[in-house]
Design a protein around this motif. Structure first.
Motif, mmCIF file in Angstrom:
data_model
loop_
_atom_site.group_PDB
_atom_site.id
_atom_site.type_symbol
_atom_site.label_atom_id
_atom_site.label_comp_id
_atom_site.label_asym_id
_atom_site.label_seq_id
_atom_site.Cartn_x
_atom_site.Cartn_y
_atom_site.Cartn_z
ATOM 1 N N ASN A 10 -94.449 -14.390 10.517
ATOM 2 C CA ASN A 10 -93.179 -15.094 10.341
ATOM 3 C C ASN A 10 -93.202 -16.410 11.127
ATOM 4 O O ASN A 10 -93.258 -16.407 12.354
ATOM 5 N N LYS A 12 -90.904 -18.611 11.607
ATOM 6 C CA LYS A 12 -89.720 -18.817 12.452
ATOM 7 C C LYS A 12 -89.908 -18.121 13.808
ATOM 8 O O LYS A 12 -89.593 -18.683 14.858
ATOM 9 N N THR A 16 -90.199 -19.840 17.558
ATOM 10 C CA THR A 16 -89.324 -19.424 18.667
ATOM 11 C C THR A 16 -90.138 -18.965 19.863
ATOM 12 O O THR A 16 -89.897 -19.393 21.004
#
Length: 197
Positions: A10, A12, A16
């Protein structure tokens, strides 16, 4: 197994986690220490320091949870504890205060650069806290991304200091301090409920 890893991938999450690790490792904020070491000793083993730091972080990511199980601590409890560490690290960065910091290394070898400058106590705690929230594959990719950045900074530390200056370095530390503070609050909020469930 391979498909599980693909499903867990992922971008994202990777972004992060990369931001969290970048803020905790604070390699840009360590530029003055690195420059000082380079001036004193003439050379820093950038490649070895980066590789060893990556190895320490990845091994701890996997072995750390087993150590927790051994002493009877669940991941949520550790994540909450980790959120406090991140919170105080963020305060240090934002307010320019010194709550806790390892002594500046006196020699530029693998030990002081890779550990504790890059893979220090804050980084270790953060990795285990992140493991309670994110997939391992995304954390590993984020570690590799950060190690590449660390290597680039180690190689060009003198240039970075000249370009940014003390004020520029200070601004970057404060910006990432705020990001880290927000992540610490999120980590606390998402794990503290499980402790009282």
């Amino acid at each position: 197994m391979g498909l599980d890893w693909v499903d867990a991938f992922n971008w994202k999450e990777i972004f992060t986690i990369s931001m969290v690790l970048f803020a905790v490792i604070d390699i840009v904020g360590s530029v003055p220490i690195i420059v000082d070491l380079r001036n004193k000793l003439g050379h820093i083993q950038s490649e070895k320091a980066s590789i060893v730091a990556m190895f320490i972080m990845i091994v701890f990511l996997f072995v750390g949870e087993e150590i927790l199980k051994l002493i009877g601590i669940d991941a949520s409890s550790f994540a909450v504890a980790g959120s406090f560490v991140l919170f105080f690290l963020a305060l240090e960065m934002i307010l320019g205060i010194r709550l806790y910091k390892e002594d500046s290394p006196s020699t530029a070898s693998i030990v002081p650069i890779a550990f504790p400058l890059i893979a220090g106590a804050g980084t270790m705690t953060t990795l285990l806290s992140l493991r309670a929230e994110y997939e391992k594959i995304n954390i590993i990719i984020a570690i590799i991304i950060n190690v590449v950045v660390v290597y680039a900074v180690l190689k060009s530390s003198a240039k970075i200091e000249k370009i940014l200056g003390n004020n520029g370095l200070g601004v970057i530390r404060k910006v990432f301090g705020v990001i880290l503070l927000a992540i610490a609050v999120k980590l606390f909020a998402s794990n503290v409920k499980q402790l009282f469930a």
